[in-house]
Scaffold this active site. Sequence first.
Site, mmCIF file in Angstrom:
data_model
loop_
_atom_site.group_PDB
_atom_site.id
_atom_site.type_symbol
_atom_site.label_atom_id
_atom_site.label_comp_id
_atom_site.label_asym_id
_atom_site.label_seq_id
_atom_site.Cartn_x
_atom_site.Cartn_y
_atom_site.Cartn_z
ATOM 1 N N GLU A 291 -21.191 35.893 55.012
ATOM 2 C CA GLU A 291 -19.933 36.525 54.347
ATOM 3 C C GLU A 291 -20.080 38.259 55.086
ATOM 4 O O GLU A 291 -20.867 38.885 54.690
ATOM 5 C CB GLU A 291 -20.031 36.635 52.793
ATOM 6 C CG GLU A 291 -18.683 37.123 52.356
ATOM 7 C CD GLU A 291 -18.849 36.927 50.755
ATOM 8 O OE1 GLU A 291 -19.891 37.386 50.211
ATOM 9 O OE2 GLU A 291 -17.898 36.709 50.058
ATOM 10 N N LYS B 90 -20.233 45.690 32.649
ATOM 11 C CA LYS B 90 -20.597 46.735 33.467
ATOM 12 C C LYS B 90 -19.858 46.409 34.961
ATOM 13 O O LYS B 90 -20.117 45.422 35.607
ATOM 14 C CB LYS B 90 -22.139 46.345 33.802
ATOM 15 C CG LYS B 90 -22.545 47.720 34.528
ATOM 16 C CD LYS B 90 -23.880 47.272 35.771
ATOM 17 C CE LYS B 90 -23.371 46.989 36.966
ATOM 18 N NZ LYS B 90 -22.570 47.816 37.817
ATOM 19 N N GLU C 282 -20.375 33.838 39.971
ATOM 20 C CA GLU C 282 -19.244 33.549 41.002
ATOM 21 C C GLU C 282 -19.764 34.337 42.125
ATOM 22 O O GLU C 282 -19.688 35.630 42.137
ATOM 23 C CB GLU C 282 -17.947 34.147 40.303
ATOM 24 C CG GLU C 282 -17.293 33.334 38.991
ATOM 25 C CD GLU C 282 -16.789 32.123 39.615
ATOM 26 O OE1 GLU C 282 -16.518 31.687 40.903
ATOM 27 O OE2 GLU C 282 -16.800 31.207 38.828
ATOM 28 N N CYS D 70 -13.452 37.220 47.933
ATOM 29 C CA CYS D 70 -14.215 36.111 47.862
ATOM 30 C C CYS D 70 -13.665 35.070 48.681
ATOM 31 O O CYS D 70 -14.680 34.343 49.125
ATOM 32 C CB CYS D 70 -14.813 35.897 46.582
ATOM 33 S SG CYS D 70 -13.498 35.646 45.523
HETATM 34 P P1 NAD Z 1 -22.802 43.173 44.370
HETATM 35 O O1 NAD Z 1 -23.523 41.642 44.241
HETATM 36 O O2 NAD Z 1 -23.296 44.128 45.220
HETATM 37 O O3 NAD Z 1 -22.540 43.663 42.888
HETATM 38 C C1 NAD Z 1 -21.825 43.166 41.963
HETATM 39 C C2 NAD Z 1 -22.090 43.572 40.497
HETATM 40 O O4 NAD Z 1 -23.421 43.369 40.282
HETATM 41 C C3 NAD Z 1 -21.784 44.958 40.776
HETATM 42 O O5 NAD Z 1 -21.544 45.464 39.335
HETATM 43 C C4 NAD Z 1 -23.320 45.537 40.900
HETATM 44 O O6 NAD Z 1 -23.754 46.754 40.185
HETATM 45 C C5 NAD Z 1 -24.303 44.436 40.371
HETATM 46 N N1 NAD Z 1 -25.557 44.461 40.324
HETATM 47 C C6 NAD Z 1 -26.257 44.600 41.813
HETATM 48 N N2 NAD Z 1 -27.324 44.222 41.615
HETATM 49 C C7 NAD Z 1 -27.643 43.668 40.471
HETATM 50 C C8 NAD Z 1 -28.942 43.255 39.691
HETATM 51 N N3 NAD Z 1 -29.886 43.128 40.594
HETATM 52 N N4 NAD Z 1 -28.732 42.792 38.598
HETATM 53 C C9 NAD Z 1 -27.437 42.738 37.936
HETATM 54 N N5 NAD Z 1 -26.378 43.354 38.391
HETATM 55 C C10 NAD Z 1 -26.358 43.883 39.607
HETATM 56 O O7 NAD Z 1 -21.087 42.564 44.906
HETATM 57 P P2 NAD Z 1 -20.227 43.443 45.142
HETATM 58 O O8 NAD Z 1 -20.466 43.809 46.818
HETATM 59 O O9 NAD Z 1 -19.929 44.279 44.378
HETATM 60 O O10 NAD Z 1 -18.933 42.284 45.564
HETATM 61 C C11 NAD Z 1 -18.773 41.545 46.602
HETATM 62 C C12 NAD Z 1 -19.261 40.114 46.261
HETATM 63 O O11 NAD Z 1 -18.710 39.742 45.283
HETATM 64 C C13 NAD Z 1 -18.935 39.445 47.561
HETATM 65 O O12 NAD Z 1 -20.023 38.548 47.656
HETATM 66 C C14 NAD Z 1 -17.942 38.387 46.918
HETATM 67 O O13 NAD Z 1 -17.821 37.326 47.425
HETATM 68 C C15 NAD Z 1 -18.220 38.233 45.737
HETATM 69 N N6 NAD Z 1 -17.138 38.003 44.685
HETATM 70 C C16 NAD Z 1 -17.049 36.713 44.114
HETATM 71 C C17 NAD Z 1 -15.949 36.200 43.636
HETATM 72 C C18 NAD Z 1 -15.581 34.886 43.102
HETATM 73 O O14 NAD Z 1 -14.860 34.503 42.501
HETATM 74 N N7 NAD Z 1 -16.611 33.959 43.501
HETATM 75 C C19 NAD Z 1 -14.751 37.156 43.218
HETATM 76 C C20 NAD Z 1 -14.855 38.470 43.624
HETATM 77 C C21 NAD Z 1 -16.078 39.051 44.417
#
Ligand code: NAD
Length: 501
Positions: free
Chosen positions: A390, A179, A254, A293
């Site tokens: 963040e 997804k 992650e 991230c």
């Molecule tokens: P997000 O948590 O809003 O969304 C990430 C994914 O999770 C999306 O596909 C979203 O649709 C899904 N999602 C949202 N709510 C959910 C739920 N209740 N259950 C299951 N899935 C759900 O994050 P974002 O805004 O898309 O990305 C930014 C974040 O990702 C930042 O915090 C960044 O630090 C983190 N990130 C971490 C890494 C790493 O390697 N540690 C890499 C890239 C991004």
Amino acid sequence: MTAAQQTIHVGGEWRAALSGATREIIDPVDATPFEVVAEGGVADTDDAVAAARAAFDFGAWPRTPAAERAALLRRVAVLLERDRERIGALESRDAGKTLQEGRVDVDCVRDAFRYFADLVENEDGGGRAVDAGSDEIRSVVVHEPVGVCALITPWNYPLLQASWKIAPALAAGNTFVIKPSEITPLTTVVLVELLLEAGLPLGAANIVTGPGDTVGARLAEHPQVDLVSFTGGLVSGTKVARSAADSVKKVALELGGKNPNVVFADACSTPEGFDTAVDQALNAAFIHSGQVCSAGSRLIIEEPLRDRFVAELSRRAELIRLGRGTDAGVECGPLVSAAQLARTEAYVASALAEGAALRAGGGRPAGPGYFFRPTVLDRCHRGMRVVREEVFGPVLTVETFRTEEEAVALANDTEYGLAGAVWTSDEHRARRVAGLLRHGTVWINDFHPYLPQAEWGGFGKSGIGRELGPGGFAEYREAKHIYQNLAPRPVRWFAGTTAKG
Ligand code: NAD
């Protein structure tokens, strides 16, 4: 129904959402829609999981020899090279990054596929023999795929984050449902197309485009899913962990980071050293408009160096050229969405209200799109939200230290622990500080590079588990101990129960 809306792939068939719902994909450069995708829901997710389940339980892929799995991954790498420009440009448009970044992402994705192909191919297929201390016992540990993997990815590096999950999952013989972020799903759809073109058996790769709170949540809780690997924010990540707990599935998270970039004055004692440290601090904080991230969003600098360093950094930050990522000379794109822009504006406003000194940027440039100017906030401290949380935007905070102990304490004073850097010309200090930093990746005199061969992940609230490297591969496998008694005889633990003569 246009083909563009058939972005759900279930068991070998591309289709629209069962509900017929669609979503517009917005170009963040001008805030206009440029594509339409299927908006999947729970019923689509259940279908996709059923397809992945059948493909795992009865299909060819989990039973395909390791060498053939590796060969398929390598074919995907070749297809990525063939389509580099097309996919790089699509990623650039969807995620608002420069074309050059889009191209680099495709190269990194290709490298991930090659790395996991090598890893699985070079393994000893017979398993690891264990010395049981007796010639009568044959003991071996083998590794098997976990099963059906639910892969949930964010919007900042859509294709790269997908590849860090898909390549090891497939290398290990799993089937999956992915997804992608609802904001940037397009290149993940293309990647699934490439997997199929490379010959992956139908049902092994499934994708549901749709929102997190329906599709993502259903994947995390689904009883037929064996593992959920999630990359995203802390709030969603904790929800995923909670949902996954009921079915006791394996969980890999992650999450975010608030990453320190610690600069000692000795790193800047020559003009070249100063130039390099400033240049890399700029890169650490502002590449992809800080939507990384591991962004080096906390500059922690030795007090006597502060004014000179921050002045030069701010001068250069003001010169960063914003614009459409495919236009010549553009160095930075916009934020990905209106929500992300509003969030960034709110963090800067709160920092200024709490006493930060604005040295560069601080607002939006004129014109359309979700752009925000690279921002440097001096005189910051841990009491400020902008230092603790963040932002995920082009915002760099500056804190200072006077001693090495203070530098380490500041750098570790975060609930996250994804990545950090130390800049110094003193080799002993570099090792000391690197050893003390509580972060999953520590750079010495560098910022941002990673290697597919080295584990990536976080301490603390930056996550659970690792991606990449042998540790990242291990997440997608179950260890099975096979203990064979070559000379079985009664154990007579229960002494009164001898066999009847
Ligand atoms: P997000 O948590 O809003 O969304 C990430 C994914 O999770 C999306 O596909 C979203 O649709 C899904 N999602 C949202 N709510 C959910 C739920 N209740 N259950 C299951 N899935 C759900 O994050 P974002 O805004 O898309 O990305 C930014 C974040 O990702 C930042 O915090 C960044 O630090 C983190 N990130 C971490 C890494 C790493 O390697 N540690 C890499 C890239 C991004």
